[in-house]
Design a protein around this motif. Structure first.
Motif, PDB file in Angstrom:
ATOM      1  N   THR A  78       0.872  -1.167   0.000  1.00 60.55           N
ATOM      2  CA  THR A  78       0.000   0.000   0.000  1.00 60.55           C
ATOM      3  C   THR A  78       0.908   1.215   0.000  1.00 60.55           C
ATOM      4  O   THR A  78       1.593   1.496   0.997  1.00 60.55           O
ATOM      5  CB  THR A  78      -0.915   0.018   1.233  1.00 60.55           C
ATOM      6  N   ARG A  79       0.970   1.902  -1.122  1.00 58.05           N
ATOM      7  CA  ARG A  79       1.821   3.088  -1.208  1.00 58.05           C
ATOM      8  C   ARG A  79       1.110   4.266  -0.554  1.00 58.05           C
ATOM      9  O   ARG A  79      -0.082   4.485  -0.764  1.00 58.05           O
ATOM     10  CB  ARG A  79       2.161   3.399  -2.660  1.00 58.05           C
ATOM     11  N   LEU A  80       1.859   5.022   0.219  1.00 57.92           N
ATOM     12  CA  LEU A  80       1.291   6.147   0.947  1.00 57.92           C
ATOM     13  C   LEU A  80       1.721   7.494   0.396  1.00 57.92           C
ATOM     14  O   LEU A  80       0.968   8.474   0.493  1.00 57.92           O
ATOM     15  CB  LEU A  80       1.673   6.045   2.428  1.00 57.92           C
ATOM     16  N   THR A  81       2.940   7.562  -0.155  1.00 56.70           N
ATOM     17  CA  THR A  81       3.408   8.803  -0.771  1.00 56.70           C
ATOM     18  C   THR A  81       4.137   8.474  -2.073  1.00 56.70           C
ATOM     19  O   THR A  81       4.545   7.336  -2.308  1.00 56.70           O
ATOM     20  CB  THR A  81       4.360   9.585   0.153  1.00 56.70           C
ATOM     21  N   GLY A  82       4.313   9.477  -2.883  1.00 57.56           N
ATOM     22  CA  GLY A  82       4.975   9.300  -4.163  1.00 57.56           C
ATOM     23  C   GLY A  82       6.461   9.563  -4.089  1.00 57.56           C
ATOM     24  O   GLY A  82       6.982  10.109  -3.105  1.00 57.56           O
ATOM     25  N   ALA A 105      -4.010   8.283  -7.120  1.00 60.10           N
ATOM     26  CA  ALA A 105      -3.895   9.272  -6.055  1.00 60.10           C
ATOM     27  C   ALA A 105      -3.345   8.592  -4.800  1.00 60.10           C
ATOM     28  O   ALA A 105      -3.826   7.522  -4.406  1.00 60.10           O
ATOM     29  CB  ALA A 105      -5.253   9.898  -5.766  1.00 60.10           C
ATOM     30  N   LEU A 106      -2.328   9.176  -4.218  1.00 63.72           N
ATOM     31  CA  LEU A 106      -1.718   8.636  -3.015  1.00 63.72           C
ATOM     32  C   LEU A 106      -2.177   9.445  -1.809  1.00 63.72           C
ATOM     33  O   LEU A 106      -2.242  10.677  -1.876  1.00 63.72           O
ATOM     34  CB  LEU A 106      -0.201   8.642  -3.141  1.00 63.72           C
ATOM     35  N   PRO A 107      -2.523   8.793  -0.693  1.00 64.17           N
ATOM     36  CA  PRO A 107      -3.238   9.483   0.385  1.00 64.17           C
ATOM     37  C   PRO A 107      -2.472  10.619   1.050  1.00 64.17           C
ATOM     38  O   PRO A 107      -3.092  11.532   1.598  1.00 64.17           O
ATOM     39  CB  PRO A 107      -3.527   8.363   1.393  1.00 64.17           C
ATOM     40  N   PHE A 108      -1.127  10.581   1.004  1.00 61.76           N
ATOM     41  CA  PHE A 108      -0.366  11.623   1.685  1.00 61.76           C
ATOM     42  C   PHE A 108       0.559  12.375   0.738  1.00 61.76           C
ATOM     43  O   PHE A 108       1.495  13.046   1.172  1.00 61.76           O
ATOM     44  CB  PHE A 108       0.430  11.023   2.847  1.00 61.76           C
ATOM     45  N   GLY A 109       0.280  12.306  -0.572  1.00 59.58           N
ATOM     46  CA  GLY A 109       1.020  13.102  -1.545  1.00 59.58           C
ATOM     47  C   GLY A 109       2.514  12.885  -1.470  1.00 59.58           C
ATOM     48  O   GLY A 109       3.020  11.791  -1.694  1.00 59.58           O
ATOM     49  N   ARG A 110       3.261  13.942  -1.126  1.00 58.00           N
ATOM     50  CA  ARG A 110       4.712  13.875  -0.925  1.00 58.00           C
ATOM     51  C   ARG A 110       5.065  14.319   0.499  1.00 58.00           C
ATOM     52  O   ARG A 110       6.149  14.844   0.740  1.00 58.00           O
ATOM     53  CB  ARG A 110       5.425  14.759  -1.951  1.00 58.00           C
ATOM     54  N   ASP A 111       4.174  14.075   1.455  1.00 57.34           N
ATOM     55  CA  ASP A 111       4.355  14.596   2.807  1.00 57.34           C
ATOM     56  C   ASP A 111       5.537  13.961   3.534  1.00 57.34           C
ATOM     57  O   ASP A 111       6.128  14.587   4.415  1.00 57.34           O
ATOM     58  CB  ASP A 111       3.096  14.368   3.648  1.00 57.34           C
ATOM     59  N   PHE A 112       5.857  12.712   3.220  1.00 56.70           N
ATOM     60  CA  PHE A 112       6.981  12.039   3.857  1.00 56.70           C
ATOM     61  C   PHE A 112       7.556  11.025   2.887  1.00 56.70           C
ATOM     62  O   PHE A 112       6.903  10.649   1.900  1.00 56.70           O
ATOM     63  CB  PHE A 112       6.585  11.385   5.186  1.00 56.70           C
ATOM     64  N   THR A 113       8.788  10.591   3.147  1.00 60.71           N
ATOM     65  CA  THR A 113       9.495   9.727   2.199  1.00 60.71           C
ATOM     66  C   THR A 113       9.625   8.282   2.650  1.00 60.71           C
ATOM     67  O   THR A 113       9.858   7.407   1.817  1.00 60.71           O
ATOM     68  CB  THR A 113      10.906  10.262   1.929  1.00 60.71           C
ATOM     69  N   ASP A 139      -7.550  -1.096   9.642  1.00 64.79           N
ATOM     70  CA  ASP A 139      -7.973  -2.167   8.736  1.00 64.79           C
ATOM     71  C   ASP A 139      -6.771  -2.935   8.187  1.00 64.79           C
ATOM     72  O   ASP A 139      -6.749  -3.334   7.029  1.00 64.79           O
ATOM     73  CB  ASP A 139      -8.828  -1.607   7.603  1.00 64.79           C
ATOM     74  N   GLY A 140      -5.786  -3.137   9.030  1.00 62.90           N
ATOM     75  CA  GLY A 140      -4.657  -3.965   8.642  1.00 62.90           C
ATOM     76  C   GLY A 140      -3.693  -3.316   7.676  1.00 62.90           C
ATOM     77  O   GLY A 140      -2.959  -4.025   6.976  1.00 62.90           O
ATOM     78  N   GLY A 141      -3.671  -2.002   7.618  1.00 58.11           N
ATOM     79  CA  GLY A 141      -2.725  -1.305   6.764  1.00 58.11           C
ATOM     80  C   GLY A 141      -3.246  -0.917   5.402  1.00 58.11           C
ATOM     81  O   GLY A 141      -2.486  -0.396   4.580  1.00 58.11           O
ATOM     82  N   ARG A 142      -4.521  -1.113   5.157  1.00 62.47           N
ATOM     83  CA  ARG A 142      -5.080  -0.758   3.842  1.00 62.47           C
ATOM     84  C   ARG A 142      -5.396   0.730   3.736  1.00 62.47           C
ATOM     85  O   ARG A 142      -5.300   1.319   2.660  1.00 62.47           O
ATOM     86  CB  ARG A 142      -6.325  -1.601   3.577  1.00 62.47           C
ATOM     87  N   SER A 143      -5.799   1.337   4.837  1.00 60.99           N
ATOM     88  CA  SER A 143      -6.039   2.778   4.857  1.00 60.99           C
ATOM     89  C   SER A 143      -5.473   3.348   6.148  1.00 60.99           C
ATOM     90  O   SER A 143      -5.346   2.641   7.157  1.00 60.99           O
ATOM     91  CB  SER A 143      -7.541   3.097   4.747  1.00 60.99           C
ATOM     92  N   TRP A 144      -5.142   4.644   6.108  1.00 63.69           N
ATOM     93  CA  TRP A 144      -4.403   5.251   7.200  1.00 63.69           C
ATOM     94  C   TRP A 144      -4.943   6.641   7.517  1.00 63.69           C
ATOM     95  O   TRP A 144      -5.451   7.336   6.644  1.00 63.69           O
ATOM     96  CB  TRP A 144      -2.927   5.382   6.841  1.00 63.69           C
ATOM     97  N   GLU A 145      -4.787   7.026   8.800  1.00 60.37           N
ATOM     98  CA  GLU A 145      -5.085   8.383   9.244  1.00 60.37           C
ATOM     99  C   GLU A 145      -3.866   8.941   9.965  1.00 60.37           C
ATOM    100  O   GLU A 145      -3.116   8.212  10.607  1.00 60.37           O
ATOM    101  CB  GLU A 145      -6.286   8.395  10.191  1.00 60.37           C
ATOM    102  N   ARG A 146      -3.658  10.240   9.833  1.00 55.93           N
ATOM    103  CA  ARG A 146      -2.567  10.894  10.547  1.00 55.93           C
ATOM    104  C   ARG A 146      -3.044  11.318  11.938  1.00 55.93           C
ATOM    105  O   ARG A 146      -4.164  11.806  12.096  1.00 55.93           O
ATOM    106  CB  ARG A 146      -2.086  12.120   9.761  1.00 55.93           C
TER     107      ARG A 146
END
Length: 389
Positions: A78-82, A105-113, A139-146
């Motif tokens: 599950t990719r979170l940033t680009g 679309a990645l959920p956190f854009g380029r917010d972290f590497t 949900d086991g790493g499928r979706s995330w919240e900050r």
């Protein structure tokens, strides 16, 4: 895994590896590399269902969390940033086809590497990032919240990164109270929450400021606080909030959940090191692996490897060397590269930047190399199935 089987999970600069052991903690077999060669900074597991997670990434791939539901045989990310790969692929259809890239679309854009730490606790998967922020998945790493309560902490504008950058590398949960957790950020210090992450308190106060007045190192304690460059932190078993941390400048103990810290470095050969490990049942037994100093090479003192153990909560220390290299040993053991099992006697495991994994099945009295020639080891974790009765 079969009853009694044990797995050592290893994160490296070139992917994740799984070292399988039998019920006797022997017959070690290395599998990997997994996760498409990503740098894997940390791993976590839900042994009840056999799910594994591996977190990592970098400037090229961006950050992501890999998941395996079959003991590490197959993985999906599950990719979170680009990262740079997205820039290249978006401009080159042939390259995009070659690497199997499609625009998303990645959920956190380029917010972290990078993902730097993972912890699974009672259905929640927690992740620490670089630059430092805390994420949670239900949900086991499928979706995330900050966890915005930490990101928006009043001290955040003044957080400084260590040599590896501003990383949230340690996440500690409470086995009884799911609302309590601690994180370690290099070099911003220790933070604690008692309401599930809604609010946070910075906890770096010295228990005795006068005792540390002789330290002149830039990372040394001063102004009534432990140096903020915490390297690793563990919670001891039992009902209290007993914490230990290996700091950039010393080993420290807190009996009150981090509200005050006591220096327990006396007796160790140096103030510098990365990992710390606590016994699964005895809160007074801890292990650490001192290195010769941040500016002196970051290898074992006198180039002779030793894990140092205390049986009395840091009042005294003993070197454990049997089976470890005692000449021309220049490896480094990084902050997340020491782990343990819950057997009796307890096992202790660590990995090196020279690609070895060492194991002790007798609480550090003797050591054996169970893997070698791996890439640089960034993290070691252990999961085990209960032994058959």
């Amino acid at each position: 895994m079969a009853a009694g089987q044990l797995q050592v999970l290893v994160g490296t600069t070139k992917g994740a590896f799984v070292i399988d052991g039998d019920s006797g903690r022997s017959g070690w077999r290395v599998r990997g590399p997994f996760c498409d060669g990503w740098a894997i900074n940390h791993l976590a597991a839900d042994p009840g269902v056999g799910t594994l997670w591996a977190g990592g990434g970098g400037d090229w791939n961006g950050a992501g969390v890999w998941r395996s539901d079959d003991g590490g045989e197959s993985w999906e990310v599950t990719r979170l940033t680009g990262g740079t790969i997205d820039d290249w692929a978006a401009q080159d259809a042939d390259f995009a086809k070659m690497v199997g890239w499609s625009e998303a679309a990645l959920p956190f854009g380029r917010d972290f590497t990078q993902i730097w730490s993972l912890t699974f606790d009672r259905g929640a998967l927690w992740a620490g990032t670089k630059p430092a922020s805390l994420l949670r998945s239900r949900d086991g790493g499928r979706s995330w919240e900050r966890i915005e309560g930490l990101t928006d902490h009043p001290s955040a504008p003044n957080w400084d990164g260590g040599a590896a950058g501003l990383v949230l590398h340690t996440i500690v949960t409470d086995p009884v109270d799911p609302a309590k957790l601690w994180v370690g950020i290099s070099a911003a210090g220790v933070f604690a929450s008692e309401d599930g992450g809604k609010s946070w308190e910075r906890r770096n106060r010295l228990s005795n400021a006068e005792a540390c007045g002789h330290h002149h190192h830039p990372a040394a304690p001063r102004d009534g606080e432990v140096g903020h460059c915490v390297h690793n932190m563990v919670r001891a078993p039992g009902g209290g909030d007993l914490l230990y941390q290996q700091n950039h400048h010393g080993v420290w103990k807190s009996a009150d959940g981090g509200r005050s810290w006591e220096d327990i470095t006396a007796g160790l050969p140096s103030t510098f090191g990365f990992p710390i490990r606590v016994h699964p049942r005895d809160p007074e037994t801890i292990w650490t692996l001192p290195l010769n100093g941040d500016m002196a090479g970051r290898f074992p003192p006198d180039a002779a490897a030793a894990v140092w153990r205390s049986r009395d909560g840091g009042k005294s220390w003993q070197a454990q060397r049997a089976g470890l290299p005692q000449e021309a040993c220049y490896f480094t053991v990084l902050r997340q590269a020491m782990a343990g099992d819950a057997r009796d006697p307890a096992g202790v495991y660590f990995g090196t930047n020279s690609g070895s994994v060492f194991a002790s099945l007798d609480e550090g009295e003797s050591w054996a190399e169970i893997a070698r020639h791996l890439p640089t080891v960034l993290a070691v974790e252990v999961i085990e199935q209960p032994q058959a009765r």
